[in-house]
Design an enzyme around this catalytic site. Structure first.
Site, PDB file in Angstrom:
ATOM      1  N   CYS A 162      -0.201  28.655 -17.703  1.00 26.82           N
ATOM      2  CA  CYS A 162       1.106  29.325 -17.653  1.00 26.82           C
ATOM      3  C   CYS A 162       1.052  30.686 -16.966  1.00 26.82           C
ATOM      4  CB  CYS A 162       1.657  29.505 -19.061  1.00 26.82           C
ATOM      5  SG  CYS A 162       1.522  28.045 -20.099  1.00 26.82           S
ATOM      6  N   HIS A 172      10.616  26.076 -17.666  1.00 25.61           N
ATOM      7  CA  HIS A 172       9.272  26.664 -17.589  1.00 25.61           C
ATOM      8  C   HIS A 172       8.388  25.841 -16.653  1.00 25.61           C
ATOM      9  CE1 HIS A 172       5.469  28.334 -18.493  1.00 25.61           C
ATOM     10  NE2 HIS A 172       5.216  27.736 -19.659  1.00 25.61           N
ATOM     11  N   CYS A 209       2.544  33.888 -23.029  1.00 21.73           N
ATOM     12  CA  CYS A 209       1.416  33.172 -23.622  1.00 21.73           C
ATOM     13  C   CYS A 209       0.917  32.151 -22.614  1.00 21.73           C
ATOM     14  CB  CYS A 209       1.816  32.497 -24.924  1.00 21.73           C
ATOM     15  SG  CYS A 209       3.108  31.247 -24.786  1.00 21.73           S
TER      16      CYS A 209
END
Length: 427
Positions: A89, A383, A413
């Site tokens: 991420c 996302h 995160c």
């Protein structure tokens, strides 16, 4: 001696929700769709960059090293050096961080840094038993051997699994990302109604930003091969309500879990680029910076509680610069899950957590909702894993300028138990 580094411009595609089939764009398609208009509006040639860096997690087989493929398709020249980065991420933020350090330390003057992801193009993969069977068939030379191998065939060999599903399961803990959010919800007492309320507000904030034109210039249209213009993030639900979300079943821990499809980030395709420049490049090309990148921080923790990565990354970053919680005017905290965001804000207010884990004398402080994700986040717009870290930095810079903010932190995160954070100041 270090030099100031400026974010001078950036753009992203609309984020397009995955809808059960490959979307209209591959990762490089998306990078090119937002890269071309961004480069066209600059007062310098496409070949003026020292380097191109692109974050991408799910690289497809036809686009190895997507940074180089995108650079060539954008007309940046055969001599343009380009490489791709991957830290789950955090990939889109890693591209900015690497560029920031190169420019700060004096080896480069101007870098194009981005992130791209087409999660709808995640491959279908065969189970290990099926792969072994196909390999055995390929090795057999005799007709008898092939016949014997055929007798071992099972129908489920032709039942592939979605690669993305496997990619979202941590290989160390065997927990999927949603289950890690459930752990945080339990640890910090985040109830279902609070998580749903946060998700509703995310959708309403993004809908307002679209309506008010606050994303104009940041979001550029993407045109598919059929000529359709994709102009807006299409996962937003302006009519979202707590009543509607309350009807959804828990997605990962039935029947009592707090995490649902409605209060989680969406599986999405999208890309984002930012242009970073030294003071020398700013002056040479007559550029107007949006923000100055001050510093960054990366942290690691138990993968089972990976959602607390922003706390472990952003807090020491602020502390290093003598900043208290109230000194940060705006925060962009990537919304992997509503429960995860709320757990982070709860951890920052928890005296024992901040003392035992962060080494503070007491709580870091309370982040008011009017300073956090002011235009929504991944719950409402999606996302795309390799992109989000880039998007939150770009949007933070734009939101700071719109709101006359002095300082901001973008943080996220990272699956696998890490976190990243970046401190920006008004230029």
């Amino acid at each position: 001696m270090t030099r100031p580094v400026y974010l001078v411009d950036g753009a992203r595609t609309p984020f397009l929700k995955a809808r059960g089939k490959p979307g209209p764009f591959t990762p490089v398609d998306l990078a090119v769709q937002c890269g071309r208009p961004l480069l066209m509006r600059q007062p310098f040639a496409e070949t003026a960059f020292d380097l191109v860096i692109l974050g991408c997690v799910n690289v497809i087989q036809d686009e190895m090293n997507p940074a180089r493929v995108a650079a060539l398709r954008q007309g940046m020249g055969d001599e343009q050096v380009a490489f791709s980065v991957q830290i789950n991420c955090g990939s889109g933020m890693q591209s900015i961080d690497t560029a920031f350090r190169y420019i700060r330390d004096g080896s480069h003057e101007m870098i194009l840094a981005g992130g791209t992801e087409a999660l709808s193009h995640a491959p279908l993969v065969f189970r290990e038993e099926a792969v072994e069977w196909f390999g055995g068939m390929a090795r057999e030379k005799s007709a008898l051997g092939k016949a014997q191998k055929l007798s071992e065939w099972r129908p489920d060999f032709f039942s592939p699994v979605i690669g993305l599903e496997r990619g979202l399961i941590d290989p160390i803990t065997s927990l999927n990302m949603g289950q890690t959010a459930e752990i945080l919800a339990y640890r910090f007492g985040i109830d279902r109604a609070t998580a749903d309320a946060y998700a509703v507000e995310s959708h309403h904030r993004l809908a307002r930003a679209q309506r008010e034109g606050w994303l104009d210039g940041e979001v550029v249209p993407a045109f598919d091969r059929e000529g359709t213009a994709h102009e807006h993030d299409d996962g937003v639900r302006p009519d979202s309500s707590a009543e509607k979300l309350a009807k959804l079943s828990p997605a990962f821990e039935k029947p009592y879990g707090k995490v649902t499809a409605g209060n989680s980030s969406q599986i999405t395709d999208g890309a984002s680029w930012v242009i970073l420049a030294s003071e020398t490049a700013v002056e040479a090309h007559g550029l107007t910076p949006i923000a100055r990148i001050v510093d960054s921080e990366w942290a690691a923790l138990d993968p089972a509680i990976m959602g607390l990565g922003p706390v472990l990354a952003a807090t020491p970053l602020a502390q290093r610069h003598g900043l208290a919680c109230d000194d940060i005017d705006l925060w962009e905290l990537n919304e992997a899950f509503a429960a995860q965001v709320l757990a982070c804000t709860a951890a920052w207010q928890d005296d024992a957590f901040c003392r035992d884990v962060l080494g503070y004398d007491g709580a870091f402080g309370r982040i008011d909702r009017d300073r956090l994700n002011v235009d929504g986040g991944a719950i409402s717009l999606g996302h795309p894993v390799g992109t989000s870290g880039n998007r939150i930095v770009l949007h933070l810079a734009n939101a700071m300028r719109r709101n006359d903010a002095r300082r901001g932190i973008a943080t996220e995160c990272i699956g696998g138990g890490q976190g990243g954070a970046m401190l920006l100041e008004a230029a």
